[in-house]
Design a protein around this motif. Sequence first.
Motif, PDB file in Angstrom:
ATOM      1  N   ALA A 126       0.699  -1.297  -0.048  1.00 15.33           N
ATOM      2  CA  ALA A 126       0.096  -0.037  -0.004  1.00 15.33           C
ATOM      3  C   ALA A 126       0.941   1.499  -0.089  1.00 15.33           C
ATOM      4  O   ALA A 126       0.691   2.122  -0.689  1.00 15.33           O
ATOM      5  CB  ALA A 126      -1.087   0.061   1.146  1.00 15.33           C
ATOM      6  N   ALA A 127       1.910   1.229   0.789  1.00 14.59           N
ATOM      7  CA  ALA A 127       2.895   2.409   0.755  1.00 14.59           C
ATOM      8  C   ALA A 127       3.396   2.552  -0.416  1.00 14.59           C
ATOM      9  O   ALA A 127       3.419   3.706  -1.100  1.00 14.59           O
ATOM     10  CB  ALA A 127       3.968   2.118   1.974  1.00 14.59           C
ATOM     11  N   ASP A 128       3.787   1.545  -1.185  1.00 14.83           N
ATOM     12  CA  ASP A 128       4.537   1.619  -2.423  1.00 14.83           C
ATOM     13  C   ASP A 128       3.399   2.089  -3.643  1.00 14.83           C
ATOM     14  O   ASP A 128       3.867   3.023  -4.351  1.00 14.83           O
ATOM     15  CB  ASP A 128       4.907   0.345  -2.832  1.00 14.83           C
ATOM     16  N   ASN A 129       2.194   1.775  -3.440  1.00 12.82           N
ATOM     17  CA  ASN A 129       1.025   2.284  -4.473  1.00 12.82           C
ATOM     18  C   ASN A 129       1.107   3.519  -4.065  1.00 12.82           C
ATOM     19  O   ASN A 129       0.890   4.421  -5.102  1.00 12.82           O
ATOM     20  CB  ASN A 129       0.035   1.440  -4.194  1.00 12.82           C
ATOM     21  N   CYS A 130       0.942   3.908  -2.959  1.00 11.22           N
ATOM     22  CA  CYS A 130       0.625   5.456  -2.593  1.00 11.22           C
ATOM     23  C   CYS A 130       1.724   6.331  -3.274  1.00 11.22           C
ATOM     24  O   CYS A 130       1.570   7.484  -3.620  1.00 11.22           O
ATOM     25  CB  CYS A 130       0.510   5.780  -1.218  1.00 11.22           C
ATOM     26  N   LEU A 131       3.150   5.925  -2.895  1.00 12.31           N
ATOM     27  CA  LEU A 131       4.433   6.704  -3.554  1.00 12.31           C
ATOM     28  C   LEU A 131       4.209   6.850  -4.924  1.00 12.31           C
ATOM     29  O   LEU A 131       4.624   7.854  -5.630  1.00 12.31           O
ATOM     30  CB  LEU A 131       5.546   6.026  -2.877  1.00 12.31           C
ATOM     31  N   ARG A 132       3.991   5.714  -5.683  1.00 10.91           N
ATOM     32  CA  ARG A 132       3.903   5.684  -7.165  1.00 10.91           C
ATOM     33  C   ARG A 132       2.859   6.523  -7.754  1.00 10.91           C
ATOM     34  O   ARG A 132       3.140   7.047  -8.779  1.00 10.91           O
ATOM     35  CB  ARG A 132       3.786   4.279  -7.520  1.00 10.91           C
ATOM     36  N   PHE A 133       1.598   6.526  -7.118  1.00  9.80           N
ATOM     37  CA  PHE A 133       0.510   7.309  -7.877  1.00  9.80           C
ATOM     38  C   PHE A 133       0.308   8.685  -7.151  1.00  9.80           C
ATOM     39  O   PHE A 133      -0.808   9.056  -7.232  1.00  9.80           O
ATOM     40  CB  PHE A 133      -0.971   6.419  -7.621  1.00  9.80           C
ATOM     41  N   LYS A 134       1.205   9.167  -6.453  1.00 12.40           N
ATOM     42  CA  LYS A 134       1.240  10.344  -5.940  1.00 12.40           C
ATOM     43  C   LYS A 134       1.132  11.589  -7.123  1.00 12.40           C
ATOM     44  O   LYS A 134       1.993  11.448  -7.983  1.00 12.40           O
ATOM     45  CB  LYS A 134       2.281  10.736  -4.977  1.00 12.40           C
TER      46      LYS A 134
END
Length: 137
Positions: A126-134
């Motif tokens: 979830a953290a990786d997804n949040c950082l990628r889709f920021k």
Amino acid sequence: MDIITQLQDQVNKMAYLTYNTVGTLQRDAPPSRLSQIYPEPLAAPPDTAAVFAEQPKIMASTLVEAAKQFDALVAALPVAEGGEETQMKRIAELQAENEEVGKELKKELEAAENELKEVRELFHVAADNCLRFKPPR
């Protein structure tokens, strides 16, 4: 408070009284001559001697009272039913039950550790997804 805790407290009280009694007697004892080689010790003041004569009696009666309370607590302990064989059988049963509960707890711990591992992996995803889709600023 259970009987065992009361017994432990009473033993501590008796040790405390014994320690203080011996210390007080050592501190307040009048000087005495150990050998003819040494000079005669100074005489203790009369009021000190009178107080010292009463101290051991008071402290001894306090210690005896504490010992009587300890004996009363020991007498209040429940009587073991059956003989030694019955007690050993009960101990074996309790140890077997303890082992079963220990195994169950190990299984629960392993399950909890696996679940924690899964939650951490999901958190990282979830953290990786949040950082990628920021959205860019």
